[in-house]
Write an enzyme that holds these catalytic residues in place. Structure first.
Site, PDB file in Angstrom:
ATOM      1  N   LEU A 144       4.937   9.859   4.505  1.00  0.00           N
ATOM      2  CA  LEU A 144       6.339  10.054   4.870  1.00  0.00           C
ATOM      3  C   LEU A 144       7.314   9.604   3.783  1.00  0.00           C
ATOM      4  O   LEU A 144       8.524   9.613   3.985  1.00  0.00           O
ATOM      5  CB  LEU A 144       6.651   9.348   6.187  1.00  0.00           C
ATOM      6  CG  LEU A 144       5.790   9.803   7.378  1.00  0.00           C
ATOM      7  CD1 LEU A 144       6.192   9.059   8.642  1.00  0.00           C
ATOM      8  CD2 LEU A 144       5.858  11.306   7.580  1.00  0.00           C
ATOM      9  N   HIS A 191       9.580   9.969   0.567  1.00  0.00           N
ATOM     10  CA  HIS A 191      10.275  11.077  -0.084  1.00  0.00           C
ATOM     11  C   HIS A 191       9.861  11.178  -1.547  1.00  0.00           C
ATOM     12  O   HIS A 191       9.686  10.157  -2.208  1.00  0.00           O
ATOM     13  CB  HIS A 191      11.789  10.858  -0.049  1.00  0.00           C
ATOM     14  CG  HIS A 191      12.376  11.017   1.296  1.00  0.00           C
ATOM     15  ND1 HIS A 191      12.457   9.980   2.198  1.00  0.00           N
ATOM     16  CD2 HIS A 191      12.914  12.090   1.913  1.00  0.00           C
ATOM     17  CE1 HIS A 191      13.019  10.411   3.307  1.00  0.00           C
ATOM     18  NE2 HIS A 191      13.320  11.688   3.165  1.00  0.00           N
ATOM     19  N   MET A 219       8.718   1.857  -1.719  1.00  0.00           N
ATOM     20  CA  MET A 219       7.323   2.305  -1.590  1.00  0.00           C
ATOM     21  C   MET A 219       6.704   2.542  -2.961  1.00  0.00           C
ATOM     22  O   MET A 219       5.522   2.267  -3.175  1.00  0.00           O
ATOM     23  CB  MET A 219       7.232   3.572  -0.733  1.00  0.00           C
ATOM     24  CG  MET A 219       7.661   3.359   0.707  1.00  0.00           C
ATOM     25  SD  MET A 219       6.944   1.909   1.513  1.00  0.00           S
ATOM     26  CE  MET A 219       5.219   2.250   1.400  1.00  0.00           C
ATOM     27  N   GLU A 220       7.497   3.016  -3.910  1.00  0.00           N
ATOM     28  CA  GLU A 220       6.993   3.223  -5.262  1.00  0.00           C
ATOM     29  C   GLU A 220       6.612   1.892  -5.911  1.00  0.00           C
ATOM     30  O   GLU A 220       5.574   1.785  -6.574  1.00  0.00           O
ATOM     31  CB  GLU A 220       8.019   3.974  -6.111  1.00  0.00           C
ATOM     32  CG  GLU A 220       8.153   5.441  -5.772  1.00  0.00           C
ATOM     33  CD  GLU A 220       8.871   5.757  -4.461  1.00  0.00           C
ATOM     34  OE1 GLU A 220       8.861   6.928  -4.059  1.00  0.00           O
ATOM     35  OE2 GLU A 220       9.433   4.848  -3.820  1.00  0.00           O
ATOM     36  N   ASP A 261     -11.471  -3.124  -9.706  1.00  0.00           N
ATOM     37  CA  ASP A 261     -12.507  -2.213 -10.191  1.00  0.00           C
ATOM     38  C   ASP A 261     -12.987  -2.615 -11.584  1.00  0.00           C
ATOM     39  O   ASP A 261     -14.178  -2.525 -11.884  1.00  0.00           O
ATOM     40  CB  ASP A 261     -11.981  -0.775 -10.205  1.00  0.00           C
ATOM     41  CG  ASP A 261     -13.033   0.211 -10.661  1.00  0.00           C
ATOM     42  OD1 ASP A 261     -14.147   0.211 -10.089  1.00  0.00           O
ATOM     43  OD2 ASP A 261     -12.752   0.977 -11.603  1.00  0.00           O
TER      44      ASP A 261
END
Length: 174
Positions: free
Chosen positions: A88, A90, A128-129, A143
């Site tokens: 969700l 953008h 969110m970025e 990793d």
């Protein structure tokens, strides 16, 4: 949604979760009427690991190579691809991303701290970025070192500051 669920999700009294429609279904919020403003978000997190990993980083002896550089590049890439990973979110024009991956051998819990700052001039923020940047950088670090330390822990991922937009500026410090 119950009042308790709204509070748990961070919504205050009288607020509703904007990513849900009136029937409770997920939706992408319409931001087309919002003005374009300069916005920034900062986030951080840590990866706890053994002193042996930190020694290998310092000596350049990690089997997979430079974990700090690879994690940093992964974070940069992830910030730009956030809408592909977070359904969700953008798609925003990411104008700048800064990522710092710093070794903290003398911390109470040795490891690395990852900090990200993301900037845009758009209709919605880039929290969110910034979070995606930190998380993917942390996963990449895990990793890179898992052959040496299978007990690494990603912790403390959070937004630490945001600026711009209708809700104004905010930081964990004030």
């Amino acid at each position: 949604m119950s009042t308790g669920a709204r509070r748990a999700a961070g919504a205050g009294a009288g607020e509703r979760l904007t990513h849900l429609d009136e029937r409770g279904r997920a939706r992408v919020v319409d931001v087309s009427a919002k003005p374009v403003t300069v916005r920034e978000a900062r986030a951080e997190g840590r990866v706890l690991c053994s002193p042996a990993v930190l020694e290998l980083i310092a000596s350049g002896g990690l089997p997979k190579g430079d974990a700090l550089a690879v994690a940093r590049i992964a974070g940069l890439q992830a910030a730009k691809r956030t809408p592909e990973l977070v359904p969700l979110a953008h798609p925003v024009a990411v104008h700048a991303v800064e990522v710092d991956v710093d070794v903290e051998p003398d911390a109470d819990e040795p490891g690395v701290r990852i900090r990200a700052a993301v900037r845009t001039a758009d209709r919605t923020g880039v929290e969110m970025e910034a979070l995606t940047c930190v998380v993917v950088a942390a996963l990449t670090f895990v990793d890179m070192v898992k052959a040496v330390d299978k007990r690494t822990v990603v912790t403390g991922v959070r937004v630490t500051a945001k600026s711009g937009g209708r809700s104004g500026d905010w930081s964990v410090d004030g």
